[in-house]
Enzyme design. Sequence first.
Site, PDB file in Angstrom:
ATOM      1  N   TYR A 109       0.857  -1.190   0.000  1.00 61.58           N
ATOM      2  CA  TYR A 109       0.000   0.000   0.000  1.00 61.58           C
ATOM      3  C   TYR A 109       0.894   1.242   0.000  1.00 61.58           C
ATOM      4  O   TYR A 109       1.835   1.336   0.791  1.00 61.58           O
ATOM      5  CB  TYR A 109      -0.891   0.016   1.255  1.00 61.58           C
ATOM      6  CG  TYR A 109      -1.733   1.266   1.347  1.00 61.58           C
ATOM      7  CD1 TYR A 109      -3.023   1.290   0.831  1.00 61.58           C
ATOM      8  CD2 TYR A 109      -1.213   2.434   1.911  1.00 61.58           C
ATOM      9  CE1 TYR A 109      -3.783   2.451   0.889  1.00 61.58           C
ATOM     10  CE2 TYR A 109      -1.968   3.596   1.960  1.00 61.58           C
ATOM     11  CZ  TYR A 109      -3.253   3.593   1.458  1.00 61.58           C
ATOM     12  OH  TYR A 109      -4.014   4.740   1.498  1.00 61.58           O
ATOM     13  N   GLU A 197      -3.316   7.550  -4.341  1.00 66.35           N
ATOM     14  CA  GLU A 197      -3.174   6.247  -3.681  1.00 66.35           C
ATOM     15  C   GLU A 197      -2.918   5.132  -4.691  1.00 66.35           C
ATOM     16  O   GLU A 197      -3.556   5.089  -5.741  1.00 66.35           O
ATOM     17  CB  GLU A 197      -4.461   5.952  -2.908  1.00 66.35           C
ATOM     18  CG  GLU A 197      -4.420   4.680  -2.095  1.00 66.35           C
ATOM     19  CD  GLU A 197      -5.783   4.365  -1.478  1.00 66.35           C
ATOM     20  OE1 GLU A 197      -5.960   4.626  -0.274  1.00 66.35           O
ATOM     21  OE2 GLU A 197      -6.665   3.878  -2.200  1.00 66.35           O
TER      22      GLU A 197
END
Length: 387
Positions: A109, A197
């Site tokens: 992530y 993101e």
Amino acid sequence: MKLLEYEGKEIFEKYGLPMQKRIGVLKIGDSSEKLKFDGQGPWVIKAQVLAGGRGKAGGVKIANTADTARELAQKMIGMQLITHQTQGRALTVEEVLVEEASDIGREIYLSVVLDRKEGAPVVIASAEGGMSIEELAKTRPELIVKTPVDPNCGLLDFQARELAFNLKIPAGIFHEFTELAKSLVKLFIEQDANLVEINPLAITRTGKLVVIDSKIVTDDNALFRHKELTSKPDHEASEIEKEAKTIGINYIGLDGDIGCMVNGAGLAMATLDTVKLAGGNAANFLDVGGGATVEQITKAFQIILKDAKVKAILINIFGGIMKCDNIAVGVVEASKKVKIGVPLVVRLEGTNVERGREILSTSGIKIEQANSLWEAAQKAVKAAAGN
Ligand code: ADP
Ligand code: MG
């Protein structure tokens, strides 16, 4: 403004981020023959909606052949998708992205977000990618690494290296990763983003770094600096909101039945609160802007009345630089141009207010006037209820 995955990836491409080859995007009405496959496959078919969690909801499919990929893409178009992020609402899939699938070995992530507490962009990363970061923050917060960034310098080399060590990036792609992290921060700053993101950023079984997903949220206040973004459709906006935007009216649709026309964003917020306090619900936030001219007021009426839920209109205008008598003329002229089929409550305050009120009361138009915002809100709530 939130961008769809493929729109985000188009921006990622400009910053040299490593991605799989995109075959194409299918829109409603397109034939899947439009997709020109080359290479071996397998392919991934992905619903382009503004919500994560598509994987688990059936919005991400893998196909081994081009024919299956076409078939799955065609099936996915127009599909209703409910993910854990849509609060029970179904989103219609209007676009589908088809790209080369990756043989994912590990998921990481990586994001950059504007942190108000730090007063700076912060890189958030975790070696445990793929899953929801919110969930991870609750259950295993120690797995999340945060790196505040000086917006004037971007992510510094030592910070990028520290990040790579923390995420246990293999030596073979260490440098590529640090370059990627620095580019992501650069993109965040240059594009005036609130959030960028990558979840997941994959390391394939053959050891390659690949961006699998993209999420970009840009700051609307900086849109004037990004012509290429303003030409993109705003996927979150309703039809009325889009129209309001093209004519320069600041409008956001809400769930109630009292249409509000106010000058100034602060006063508009106060009006919504007061309507709520009086027991009603506003149908919209609408700021006509500083110069409440006949033209702007006419346009605002037209926008408000496009919402079929509206049962009454509350105009709350403060005449500062614009004098109340001019505003009153504007309201009268506009209401001659637009057929207003619902009760109209007007509260004027400020310079030349007496003259303004007189113009309204002698106009022959059915207008309920109020001397205060509180009185106006109560009258509007009553009118919307049909009393
Ligand atoms: P969402 O965040 O909406 O669930 P993602 O793009 O992150 O959508 O995809 C969800 C999962 O689907 C990924 O974690 C990955 O396991 C798989 N996936 C998505 N795209 C690909 C791809 N190009 N190749 C292989 N697997 C993929
Ligand atoms: Mg994702």
